[in-house]
Design an enzyme around this catalytic site. Sequence first.
Site, PDB file in Angstrom:
ATOM      1  CE  LYS A  72      22.890 -48.878  21.801  1.00  0.00           C
ATOM      2  NZ  LYS A  72      23.037 -48.762  20.333  1.00  0.00           N
TER       3      LYS A  72
ATOM      4  N   GLY B 162      11.023 -43.063   4.729  1.00  0.00           N
ATOM      5  CA  GLY B 162      11.727 -42.335   5.787  1.00  0.00           C
ATOM      6  C   GLY B 162      12.820 -41.455   5.220  1.00  0.00           C
TER       7      GLY B 162
ATOM      8  N   GLY C  65      14.784 -39.129   7.017  1.00  0.00           N
ATOM      9  CA  GLY C  65      15.604 -38.509   8.055  1.00  0.00           C
ATOM     10  C   GLY C  65      17.001 -38.249   7.503  1.00  0.00           C
ATOM     11  CG  ASN C  66      20.028 -36.341   9.893  1.00  0.00           C
ATOM     12  OD1 ASN C  66      19.395 -35.414   9.371  1.00  0.00           O
ATOM     13  ND2 ASN C  66      20.520 -36.288  11.122  1.00  0.00           N
ATOM     14  CB  VAL C  67      20.103 -42.499   7.315  1.00  0.00           C
ATOM     15  CG1 VAL C  67      20.510 -43.652   6.405  1.00  0.00           C
ATOM     16  CG2 VAL C  67      21.030 -42.424   8.518  1.00  0.00           C
TER      17      VAL C  67
END
Lengths: 362, 362
Positions: A94, A192, A194-196
């Site tokens: 990361k 939620g 969002g996009n997902v």
Amino acid sequence: MNVSTSHTAHKVNAATAFDHPEFRNHEQIVFGHEPVTGLKTIIAIHDTRLGPAAGGCRMWRYACNADALTDALRLSRGMTYKNALAGLDLGGGKAVIIADPSTDKTEALLEAFGTQVDNLSGRYLTAEDVGISSADMDVVGRRTTYALGTSRTGLGDPSPYTALGVFEGIKAAMRYRLQKDDPTGLIVSVQGLGNVGFAVIRYLHKAGAKLVVSDINTASVERAVESFGAKSIVPTRAHEVDADIFCPCALGAGLNSVTIPEIRAKIVAGAANNQLATDEDGERLRRAGILYAPDYAINAGGIISIALAGPRDEDTLVREKTVAIGDTLTRIFERADAEDRPTQVVADELAEERLAAAPLSR
Amino acid sequence: MNVSTSHTAHKVNAATAFDHPEFRNHEQIVFGHEPVTGLKTIIAIHDTRLGPAAGGCRMWRYACNADALTDALRLSRGMTYKNALAGLDLGGGKAVIIADPSTDKTEALLEAFGTQVDNLSGRYLTAEDVGISSADMDVVGRRTTYALGTSRTGLGDPSPYTALGVFEGIKAAMRYRLQKDDPTGLIVSVQGLGNVGFAVIRYLHKAGAKLVVSDINTASVERAVESFGAKSIVPTRAHEVDADIFCPCALGAGLNSVTIPEIRAKIVAGAANNQLATDEDGERLRRAGILYAPDYAINAGGIISIALAGPRDEDTLVREKTVAIGDTLTRIFERADAEDRPTQVVADELAEERLAAAPLSR
């Protein structure tokens, strides 16, 4: 080459990365700096036994450099487990860039980061993450071929694949826990959008599930209500819904000693990262008779799409590997039940078994 | 790739390498670890504007990891200046291995270090240093082509070249300060008769100088007395000798507020590293009318021999570049006198001028 030398190092009140509580056998931790742009990046390479370390690059206005190191080390190790469990031939790594994405993000800064990635010669593969978009990866990619998920090489937004994996994971949990092959009529509370999250409810609606949705963004909620006949609820109460499945797709740490006793669903399966506030919350879910799909197992579709994107938008392999998330979860559920252990502990163990079977180092 | 994530980094009481007082614009600091051998190494790459970072690898039983980082950062920056001033197309870097050379040094450990060097793909070139021999470099070289000074590629022991550079430096100082072309009859007090010091007195004796020598190793002193007719003195009084030239070739920090008033020589020119205890001691020498040949300028023969070794023991280029140390010192002496400034300040400035003229980054 120093023939006669004095040992003149004096003590400073600074511990090193080796002494960090999250060090945990990282192979390599790189502090990269570029004086002209002021780039400060930390690239943490946790484990490369399965392949080059892959994990996104996060740009964040950290309160201090030590916070950035903590974040890099924790996320990097998380990627080792996620990539191993997803069956990818990739290790875990990361990067963090210590900068404010809203004010400091320049092309020169992103390019300087690309040079730092390139200096590692492919031991670390970078990608988008919080604060870094796919368009930013294009700029990073000017300086290195080791940037994944660029508009030239990738499948674009990874969230549809994350959503596909979550949908497959929900079905696997449903088959295992509810002995049902068909979601028709099942109630799913999705926290939620969002996009997902929104892509997940699209899959669920098409499959015949009944939806209860929540998001702080009321426009998304209205769209879900209009398009899919969903009911809405405030996000803070999403876990209390009398649903078959609770699907958290928003912030992490939502599964804790306060919320778990309030959950009425028999299954928790959603895309959010770090859903368990503490390790004990996995055991708490198990004792409550709730089947928990470990977050990093079920939400691996994104990294799979980034890692395995073929040329010219080819996603056959990506879809195959993402659908296989369901099989991985079934194995986790079976072993957890057989051994009376929390699912996330079994997930860690499966990842560690794959790592242990790999050659010691590359 | 994390679609919805919480920022969960918590504070730890650990500063990072970026916060270290010796950070001073390092390009890259790598913490390398290998779990099987337990290798812990820090590779500091200070500046690569002139070329790949070159500097030895030190193995030392540091009291703590923070000491190792301090050492790596200070030595790495020192190599940037040394390589620049020596006219090498090399940047500055340094590696430390945190281990006791007398008990922990195994082939597996050295090989694991070689892998860490190789992972940097030539941005850092390693070599012998305190605790690491040329034979050790052969083992490191099994894992990387970026190990200099191996028995296969190098000229072997670099100390004869360090000594040659020191001899050339002494002659340059002598010409500049004493207006003499010939060392015959000059008295030189040489402190320290290790590999370098002994090679220096051999040059000096052959050139007709009179020698006063000192070392804690009495056998070396006896050899010098027998072979070269040298007089001997205890090492702690070597700087007080009524000599023309004081040549420190032992421990560093020997030039300080106590010793400088006791020096009777007009020139200090020797191989020891870090001769000045503090920056002010350069000015103290200047005010005392003593010409000081900056240590890192005069002792560069070793790194020159390691960096420029030709195939099959060819050392023509090495000798040429080492002899040129005399010219570099003359330039330093002239500018220092013209501007009434300490020689080591001028040396730093010459190195910085060369760095500033290089492209910004590679």
